[in-house]
Design an enzyme around this catalytic site. Structure first.
Site, PDB file in Angstrom:
ATOM      1  N   TYR A  23       0.801  -1.225   0.000  1.00 44.29           N
ATOM      2  CA  TYR A  23       0.000   0.000   0.000  1.00 44.29           C
ATOM      3  C   TYR A  23       0.835   1.276   0.000  1.00 44.29           C
ATOM      4  O   TYR A  23       0.309   2.368   0.261  1.00 44.29           O
ATOM      5  CB  TYR A  23      -0.939   0.021   1.207  1.00 44.29           C
ATOM      6  CG  TYR A  23      -0.244  -0.183   2.542  1.00 44.29           C
ATOM      7  CD1 TYR A  23       0.721   0.706   3.002  1.00 44.29           C
ATOM      8  CD2 TYR A  23      -0.547  -1.271   3.353  1.00 44.29           C
ATOM      9  CE1 TYR A  23       1.354   0.525   4.211  1.00 44.29           C
ATOM     10  CE2 TYR A  23       0.076  -1.461   4.572  1.00 44.29           C
ATOM     11  CZ  TYR A  23       1.022  -0.553   5.006  1.00 44.29           C
ATOM     12  OH  TYR A  23       1.659  -0.729   6.202  1.00 44.29           O
ATOM     13  N   CYS A  24       2.119   1.202  -0.270  1.00 43.92           N
ATOM     14  CA  CYS A  24       3.011   2.361  -0.146  1.00 43.92           C
ATOM     15  C   CYS A  24       2.516   3.533  -0.998  1.00 43.92           C
ATOM     16  O   CYS A  24       2.525   3.472  -2.225  1.00 43.92           O
ATOM     17  CB  CYS A  24       4.428   1.985  -0.566  1.00 43.92           C
ATOM     18  SG  CYS A  24       5.588   3.382  -0.493  1.00 43.92           S
ATOM     19  N   ASP A 279       3.769  16.100   1.429  1.00 43.68           N
ATOM     20  CA  ASP A 279       4.269  14.756   1.152  1.00 43.68           C
ATOM     21  C   ASP A 279       3.323  13.962   0.259  1.00 43.68           C
ATOM     22  O   ASP A 279       3.736  13.087  -0.491  1.00 43.68           O
ATOM     23  CB  ASP A 279       4.465  14.032   2.489  1.00 43.68           C
ATOM     24  CG  ASP A 279       5.171  12.703   2.342  1.00 43.68           C
ATOM     25  OD1 ASP A 279       5.957  12.557   1.400  1.00 43.68           O
ATOM     26  OD2 ASP A 279       4.934  11.819   3.180  1.00 43.68           O
TER      27      ASP A 279
END
Length: 375
Positions: A23-24, A279
């Protein structure tokens, strides 16, 4: 020009990693931009990042290191971090350092450095071994939990300050008791639970690990019940999300960016020095500049041009009218969906938050009232 406290997030090894997690979210982002990886950050770029930020900061400055996996850049790089912070901190402002790691390479040498230099560590551990190993693999495909668990024991030995970062997947959402009790059994007193992100720009809820709103609401409710029961005994762990909600009810400003209602000012730095506002949005169209060739003022002009913060304030009237809006603030922009009819955003997890607050809001108010009474 006044410069408020600055927050800098650095990716010294870009998206490179020594693990392979299903799931990164950053792996997903790197595949959706023109350059997938920028390799390793050079010492010259590191120097420029620290020099241009620490000299402009007033009050305080925080540096966080993330990836990919930041420890791949090597311990010598982080020794240079401390060197340049000391060299350029002419105004002697407080400096804080944090590092988020998968824990795979953590050993005694790293722990000595973290302890000596007061780094706060976030280490990813998805609850129990079974849940963790399902989605967080080594490069060869095997489980990684045992190695990460051993890393926490070394950090305990060296008295390193660390938080456990748990991604809440569909499977994890149904195993709240096991996860909570496992954390207690291991002495993991500082915990953060992060709703699993769907791939950027893709339909939500389609992956095997995808977390649905109702599942998230049930997870938060049960987690709060367990935490509240321990609070009554004075034995509760620190769970960042709950502590922040109660802080808001006590009248404090939100500490977590997803609870402010709009995106704050951050400088998120790729290994080549490129800067992005968040991010979760390190894509070509959000690039603000580069620390090797631009000043902070240039980046702020670009930030205004792309209207990043302004877009995060476009919240639907329905969301703002919700009785829980003052505490929820419509959550993180990354979890919001754009409604073309209204021109505003609505949180994908809204139904889950409704379930959670319907069940737990009164108890949080009770806790906040007790804190305020104590003064």
């Amino acid at each position: 020009m006044y410069m408020p406290p600055i927050s800098v997030l650095i990716k010294p090894a870009s998206g490179l990693c020594n693990m392979s997690c299903d799931y990164c979210f950053y792996c997903d982002e790197t595949h959706k931009r023109s350059i997938q990886t920028y390799g390793m950050m050079t010492e010259e770029t590191l120097k420029n990042v620290i020099r241009k930020t620490i000299l402009r900061a007033e009050g305080s400055i925080s540096y966080a290191f993330q990836g990919g996996e930041p420890t791949l850049r090597g311990l010598a790089f982080f020794e240079k971090v401390i060197f340049y912070q000391n060299k350029y901190n002419k105004n002697q402002i407080p400096v804080s350092n944090a590092l988020q790691t998968n824990g795979y390479a953590i050993n005694e040498e790293w722990c000595r450095f973290f302890k000596e230099n007061h780094f706060l560590i976030g280490i990813s551990a998805d609850g129990t071994k079974k849940i963790h190993d399902r989605y967080r693999h080594g490069k060869e495909g095997g489980g990684t939990f045992d190695k990460i668990h051993a890393a926490t024991k070394i950090m305990d030995q060296y008295q390193v300050d660390y938080n456990i970062l748990t991604v809440v997947t569909r499977e994890a959402s149904s195993c709240v008791d096991e996860i909570y009790n496992h954390c207690k059994a291991n002495g993991w007193h500082y915990q953060q639970y992060i709703a699993c992100l769907d791939p950027l720009g893709e339909e939500r809820g389609k992956n095997k690990y995808a977390l649905h709103p109702e599942e998230y609401g049930a997870f938060l409710t049960r987690l709060f019940e367990l935490w509240y029961a321990d609070l009554q005994k004075g034995q509760q762990p620190y769970i960042r999300q709950f502590e922040n909600y109660i802080g808001i009810l006590c009248g404090y400003a939100p500490e977590a960016c997803d609870q402010r209602g709009f995106c704050g000012i951050q400088y998120v730095v790729e290994a080549d020095g490129s800067v992005y506002p968040c991010d979760f949005y390190m894509l070509d169209e959000y690039r603000l500049g580069n620390f090797n060739s631009h000043q902070l003022s240039d980046m702020e002009e670009k930030r205004k041009e792309i209207r990043f913060e302004e877009k995060s304030r476009q919240i639907s009237r329905e969301s703002m009218a919700c009785k829980y809006y003052s505490i929820c603030r419509c959550g993180c922009q990354r979890n919001r969906e754009y409604n073309e009819k209204t021109g505003c955003f609505e949180n994908y997890f809204c139904g889950g938050y409704q379930i959670f607050f319907d069940n737990c809001y009164e108890k949080m108010m009770e806790i906040a009232s007790h804190i305020k009474e104590k003064g």
